[in-house]
Design a protein around this motif. Sequence first.
Motif, short mmCIF file in Angstrom:
data_model
loop_
_atom_site.label_atom_id
_atom_site.label_comp_id
_atom_site.label_asym_id
_atom_site.label_seq_id
_atom_site.Cartn_x
_atom_site.Cartn_y
_atom_site.Cartn_z
N ALA A 136 0.83 -1.21 0.00
CA ALA A 136 0.00 0.00 0.00
C ALA A 136 0.86 1.26 0.00
CB ALA A 136 -0.95 0.00 1.20
N LEU A 137 1.91 1.25 0.81
CA LEU A 137 2.81 2.40 0.88
C LEU A 137 3.52 2.61 -0.46
CD1 LEU A 137 4.19 4.65 2.51
CD2 LEU A 137 5.88 2.96 3.23
N VAL A 138 4.07 1.53 -1.00
CA VAL A 138 4.78 1.63 -2.27
C VAL A 138 3.84 2.08 -3.39
CG1 VAL A 138 5.99 0.27 -4.04
CG2 VAL A 138 6.57 -0.01 -1.62
N ASP A 139 2.65 1.50 -3.45
CA ASP A 139 1.68 1.88 -4.48
C ASP A 139 1.26 3.34 -4.37
OD1 ASP A 139 1.80 -0.68 -5.50
OD2 ASP A 139 -0.13 -1.32 -4.64
N SER A 140 1.09 3.81 -3.14
CA SER A 140 0.64 5.19 -2.95
C SER A 140 1.70 6.21 -3.33
CB SER A 140 0.20 5.42 -1.49
OG SER A 140 1.32 5.46 -0.63
N ARG A 141 2.95 5.81 -3.34
CA ARG A 141 4.05 6.74 -3.64
C ARG A 141 4.71 6.43 -4.98
NH1 ARG A 141 3.36 11.03 -1.80
NH2 ARG A 141 5.55 11.52 -2.01
N ALA A 142 4.11 5.60 -5.80
CA ALA A 142 4.71 5.19 -7.08
C ALA A 142 5.08 6.42 -7.91
CB ALA A 142 3.75 4.30 -7.85
N GLY A 143 6.33 6.46 -8.33
CA GLY A 143 6.80 7.53 -9.19
C GLY A 143 7.05 8.86 -8.49
N GLN A 144 6.97 8.88 -7.17
CA GLN A 144 7.16 10.12 -6.42
C GLN A 144 8.34 9.96 -5.46
OE1 GLN A 144 3.51 11.49 -4.58
NE2 GLN A 144 2.31 10.28 -6.02
N ASP A 145 8.92 11.08 -5.10
CA ASP A 145 9.97 11.05 -4.08
C ASP A 145 9.34 10.77 -2.72
OD1 ASP A 145 11.98 11.62 -5.88
OD2 ASP A 145 11.84 13.79 -5.55
N ALA B 163 11.31 11.68 4.38
CA ALA B 163 12.08 10.94 5.39
C ALA B 163 11.16 10.06 6.24
CB ALA B 163 12.86 11.91 6.27
N THR B 164 9.98 10.57 6.54
CA THR B 164 9.01 9.81 7.35
C THR B 164 8.54 8.58 6.59
OG1 THR B 164 8.28 11.82 8.45
CG2 THR B 164 6.79 9.93 8.55
N GLU B 165 8.25 8.72 5.31
CA GLU B 165 7.80 7.58 4.51
C GLU B 165 8.92 6.54 4.38
OE1 GLU B 165 4.59 9.85 1.67
OE2 GLU B 165 6.73 10.00 1.22
N SER B 166 10.14 6.99 4.21
CA SER B 166 11.27 6.06 4.14
C SER B 166 11.44 5.30 5.45
CB SER B 166 12.56 6.81 3.80
OG SER B 166 12.47 7.36 2.51
N ALA B 167 11.30 6.01 6.56
CA ALA B 167 11.41 5.37 7.87
C ALA B 167 10.28 4.36 8.09
CB ALA B 167 11.40 6.42 8.98
N THR B 168 9.06 4.72 7.66
CA THR B 168 7.92 3.81 7.77
C THR B 168 8.17 2.54 6.96
OG1 THR B 168 6.39 5.65 8.10
CG2 THR B 168 5.43 3.57 7.34
N TYR B 169 8.69 2.72 5.76
CA TYR B 169 9.01 1.58 4.90
C TYR B 169 10.03 0.67 5.57
CZ TYR B 169 10.57 -0.93 0.71
OH TYR B 169 10.90 -1.90 -0.20
#
Length: 65
Positions: free
Chosen positions: A25-34, A37-43
């Motif tokens: 869900a996280l990867v799909d929601s951010r597809a093609g976008q930078d 830091a919070t999203e990277s940490a969540t991942y």
Amino acid sequence: MDLTPRHTVQPAVASAAQANEAIRALVDSRAGQDWSATESATYEVLLIEWATATRSYGSDIIEAA
């Protein structure tokens, strides 16, 4: 004396599946976008949860999102 469990432990397969779905869900929601830091940490946290769950289950689960 109350012996009722305060919480139930879910099987590792369910935990791995839940972490995998959250990763997808996280990867799909951010597809093609930078990623922020919070999203990277969540991942990173989700990957650790997935790895922990699959390690405790065995080698049947081999794919991460």
